[in-house]
Design a protein around this motif. Structure first.
Motif, PDB file in Angstrom:
ATOM      1  N   GLN A   1      -2.206   8.419   2.780  1.00 23.25           N
ATOM      2  CA  GLN A   1      -2.387   9.261   1.598  1.00 23.25           C
ATOM      3  C   GLN A   1      -2.957  10.613   1.987  1.00 23.25           C
ATOM      4  OE1 GLN A   1      -4.545   7.556  -1.639  1.00 23.25           O
ATOM      5  NE2 GLN A   1      -3.101   5.900  -1.916  1.00 23.25           N
ATOM      6  N   GLN A   2      -3.835  10.623   2.973  1.00 27.23           N
ATOM      7  CA  GLN A   2      -4.418  11.889   3.423  1.00 27.23           C
ATOM      8  C   GLN A   2      -3.318  12.857   3.859  1.00 27.23           C
ATOM      9  OE1 GLN A   2      -7.232  11.431   6.594  1.00 27.23           O
ATOM     10  NE2 GLN A   2      -7.605  13.602   6.789  1.00 27.23           N
ATOM     11  N   ASN A   3      -2.291  12.364   4.507  1.00 27.67           N
ATOM     12  CA  ASN A   3      -1.197  13.221   4.972  1.00 27.67           C
ATOM     13  C   ASN A   3      -0.156  13.495   3.898  1.00 27.67           C
ATOM     14  OD1 ASN A   3      -2.286  13.531   7.541  1.00 27.67           O
ATOM     15  ND2 ASN A   3      -1.131  11.819   8.402  1.00 27.67           N
ATOM     16  N   THR A   4       0.159  12.490   3.075  1.00 24.32           N
ATOM     17  CA  THR A   4       1.237  12.678   2.094  1.00 24.32           C
ATOM     18  C   THR A   4       0.775  13.452   0.863  1.00 24.32           C
ATOM     19  OG1 THR A   4       0.832  10.488   1.132  1.00 24.32           O
ATOM     20  CG2 THR A   4       2.507  10.645   2.873  1.00 24.32           C
TER      21      THR A   4
ATOM     22  N   ASP B   1       0.846  -1.197   0.000  1.00 25.55           N
ATOM     23  CA  ASP B   1       0.000   0.000   0.000  1.00 25.55           C
ATOM     24  C   ASP B   1       0.883   1.249   0.000  1.00 25.55           C
ATOM     25  OD1 ASP B   1       0.687   0.769   2.719  1.00 25.55           O
ATOM     26  OD2 ASP B   1      -0.806  -0.629   3.455  1.00 25.55           O
ATOM     27  N   ARG B   2       0.283   2.388  -0.245  1.00 26.42           N
ATOM     28  CA  ARG B   2       1.059   3.617  -0.380  1.00 26.42           C
ATOM     29  C   ARG B   2       1.673   4.085   0.933  1.00 26.42           C
ATOM     30  NH1 ARG B   2      -2.671   6.523  -4.846  1.00 26.42           N
ATOM     31  NH2 ARG B   2      -2.014   5.179  -6.548  1.00 26.42           N
ATOM     32  N   SER B   3       1.009   3.820   2.048  1.00 25.12           N
ATOM     33  CA  SER B   3       1.622   4.161   3.339  1.00 25.12           C
ATOM     34  C   SER B   3       2.922   3.397   3.519  1.00 25.12           C
ATOM     35  CB  SER B   3       0.667   3.839   4.494  1.00 25.12           C
ATOM     36  OG  SER B   3      -0.474   4.644   4.460  1.00 25.12           O
ATOM     37  N   GLY B   4       2.882   2.114   3.161  1.00 32.89           N
ATOM     38  CA  GLY B   4       4.083   1.296   3.244  1.00 32.89           C
ATOM     39  C   GLY B   4       5.168   1.765   2.300  1.00 32.89           C
ATOM     40  N   ASP B   5       4.764   2.246   1.111  1.00 33.43           N
ATOM     41  CA  ASP B   5       5.756   2.791   0.177  1.00 33.43           C
ATOM     42  C   ASP B   5       6.539   3.910   0.857  1.00 33.43           C
ATOM     43  OD1 ASP B   5       4.717   1.050  -1.731  1.00 33.43           O
ATOM     44  OD2 ASP B   5       3.623   2.624  -2.804  1.00 33.43           O
TER      45      ASP B   5
END
Length: 182
Positions: free
Chosen positions: A157-160, A33-37
């Protein structure tokens, strides 16, 4: 879902919960997932991971001196765990933390993880300072037992995507962790 990493880790990274289309799907927290990225690129840049990506269980990712886990063990509806769900999962977090006997620095990814880590540490007999530590990105709190708790915005994603968390901000937290461990 249990955490993963080096069982002799000095750095513990605690997130919210497995993502429905990430860890819940792949079987490893922050994987796919993108958080993990964001997280694994930062761990790689700071020398805690052997590679910057985590796509599936057999992708070769290894953590060095680092263990990653979450407060809640399964993907919550709408990424919002209920207080009851968190309460039910805290014994699992406590068990993982008890097994990680070398931890000296804990990074809490987000306010939710920060607050539940404080509860768990209190249950484990760690004295929490008064006034109680307050979450903010980059905050550093010295606890007893030679533990340091660092606050970090969650790499969601909300934060990045909004710029609330940038790569340099995330790198700064792990650079602080690395500096403390030296």
């Amino acid at each position: 879902m249990p955490g993963f990493g080096d069982p002799r880790a000095k750095l513990l990274v605690v997130g919210l919960a497995p993502a429905a289309h990430g860890g819940n799907r792949t079987g490893r927290i922050f994987t796919g997932d993108r958080s993990g990225d964001w997280l694994f690129r930062a761990l790689h840049r700071s020398g805690f991971a052997n590679q910057p990506t985590s796509t599936h269980l057999d992708d070769g990712l290894q953590l060095a001196d680092c263990y990653v886990c979450a407060v809640v063990r399964c993907a919550p509806p709408d990424n919002r765990p209920s207080p009851d769900e968190a309460r039910q999962c805290l014994p699992f977090l406590a068990r993982e933390m008890r097994a990680l006997t070398q931890v000296r620095v804990i990074v809490a990814l987000g306010r939710f993880a920060f607050e539940h880590l404080l509860k768990t540490m209190r249950q484990l007999g760690v004295s929490i300072p008064t006034p109680k530590p307050v979450f903010s990105h980059g905050a550093r709190h010295e606890l007893d037992n030679h533990l340091t708790l660092l606050g970090c915005y969650h790499p969601s994603q909300q934060n990045t995507l909004t710029g609330r968390l940038t790569a340099p901000m995330l790198d700064s937290v792990f650079a602080t962790a690395r500096q403390i461990l030296r």
